[in-house]
Design an enzyme around this catalytic site. Structure first.
Site, mmCIF file in Angstrom:
data_model
loop_
_atom_site.group_PDB
_atom_site.id
_atom_site.type_symbol
_atom_site.label_atom_id
_atom_site.label_comp_id
_atom_site.label_asym_id
_atom_site.label_seq_id
_atom_site.Cartn_x
_atom_site.Cartn_y
_atom_site.Cartn_z
ATOM 1 N N ASP A 179 0.924 -1.113 -0.082
ATOM 2 C CA ASP A 179 -0.005 0.122 -0.038
ATOM 3 C C ASP A 179 0.762 1.259 0.089
ATOM 4 O O ASP A 179 1.886 1.323 0.869
ATOM 5 C CB ASP A 179 -0.924 -0.002 1.490
ATOM 6 C CG ASP A 179 -1.983 0.870 1.118
ATOM 7 O OD1 ASP A 179 -2.303 1.359 0.052
ATOM 8 O OD2 ASP A 179 -2.553 1.188 2.428
ATOM 9 N N HIS A 212 -9.384 4.548 -2.060
ATOM 10 C CA HIS A 212 -8.557 4.542 -0.839
ATOM 11 C C HIS A 212 -9.173 5.392 0.048
ATOM 12 O O HIS A 212 -10.290 6.089 -0.312
ATOM 13 C CB HIS A 212 -7.215 5.215 -1.015
ATOM 14 C CG HIS A 212 -6.154 4.602 -1.931
ATOM 15 N ND1 HIS A 212 -4.904 4.180 -1.218
ATOM 16 C CD2 HIS A 212 -6.194 3.844 -3.041
ATOM 17 C CE1 HIS A 212 -4.258 3.326 -1.713
ATOM 18 N NE2 HIS A 212 -4.974 3.187 -3.061
#
Ligand SMILES: [Zn+2]
Length: 316
Positions: A82, A216
């Site tokens: 990530d 996100h």
């Protein structure tokens, strides 16, 4: 049995109007809770770590924990980096066995983001690994990245198409109103679904069929978890997330991956605080960590049924 990439997962998710949960992991209890929930719901899943979580867990422990999850569950599991900040961390993770990496060049100017993303895509693809990139800027706080609300910019649809064309990136994180962290909004959350639809139309028209989009900063910030934290000594003020219905709608559109980190942190902290406060005489970590594992598992199951729609995706 081995880790898989997100390629097939996203193809099926797009066609089935659902999305795959990408949950951030930090320790054994969190990994077990997420994977147990996915097992119950028969859902594929993405386990992801930021660079700081990678360093916290340490590569060997991380890899073996995730391998154990694959082996025990038999589920399709992808291991994803990530917010990779540079080529080096992406390379490190690819070498460590990750099947997917994100390169976040959203803070660079456009041309630099294109060039750096392309370099990582070429490197990753040669090794069978897929890449996610980001275009546009999300507000909020994530690890060392901090963006003020006024610094946030929504993703431009024409630029999104140009970016995908020129980089060959496998999925794209866009900014349409979500935000990182627990303090997402002062006012009401609003997602720009028209923008999402336009991005998909442009990609589709250019031959990028069913192109997967990533969201996100998409935790719902469960108000019960916040209240429990505060009831037992916490001081989490004004935390607010994205309403479940909005996330569900995004899942039914081109969004194929939804990132959730804050909700896991809150569920874990709430359970630990409550358990310690209610049993002040107890000092066996299995007690409070076991409670946390149970609550995270229940939370993830709810995400699968209410937000993602990925239940039984293993049967697709
Ligand atoms: Zn993020």
């Amino acid at each position: 049995m081995a880790l898989v990439t997100t390629k097939k997962m996203f193809e099926k998710a797009f066609a089935g109007n659902y999305s795959i949960g990408a949950f951030n992991i930090n320790n054994m209890e969190i990994v077990q809770a997420i994977v147990d929930a996915c097992k119950k719901q028969n859902s594929a899943v993405i386990l992801q770590v930021s660079k700081s979580a990678f360093n916290y867990m340490r590569p060997q422990y991380l890899k073996h924990l995730v391998d154990a999850a694959v082996e025990e569950s038999g589920l399709d599991i992808a291991l994803h980096l990530d917010h990779g900040a540079d080529f080096e961390i992406c390379k490190t993770c690819i070498e460590a066995g990750f099947t997917s990496v994100m390169f976040d060049g959203s803070h660079f100017d456009y041309e630099e983001n294109v060039a750096k993303t392309k370099e990582i895509v070429d490197y990753a693809h040669a090794r069978g690994v897929v890449v996610e990139a980001e275009l546009g800027k999300l507000a909020g706080v994530e690890d060392e990245v901090k963006v003020a609300a006024e610094g946030a910019t929504y993703t431009d649809p024409d630029q999104a198409l140009d970016f995908v064309k020129r980089t060959g990136v496998d999925s794209l994180a866009i900014a349409i109103g979500t935000s990182h962290g627990a303090y997402k909004f002062k006012g009401e959350a609003k997602l720009d679904f028209d923008r999402l639809a336009t991005i998909t139309e442009k990609l589709e028209a250019a031959g990028f069929h069913n192109y997967p989009i990533v969201l996100h900063g998409a935790s719902s910030v469960d108000q019960n978890a916040v209240a429990t934290c505060n009831e037992f000594g916490g001081q989490i003020k004004g935390a607010k997330g994205i309403p479940v219905e909005m996330l569900r709608k995004a899942s039914s559109m081109a969004v194929c991956k939804i990132n959730m980190d804050t909700d896991i942190r809150l569920a874990m902290t709430a359970a630990v605080r409550k358990s310690l406060a209610e049993k002040p005489e107890a000092f066996d970590p299995r007690g409070y960590l076991g409670e946390a594992r149970k609550d995270i598992e229940a939370m993830v199951e709810k995400k699968i049924t209410d937000v993602l729609g990925s239940a039984n995706s293993m049967n697709d």
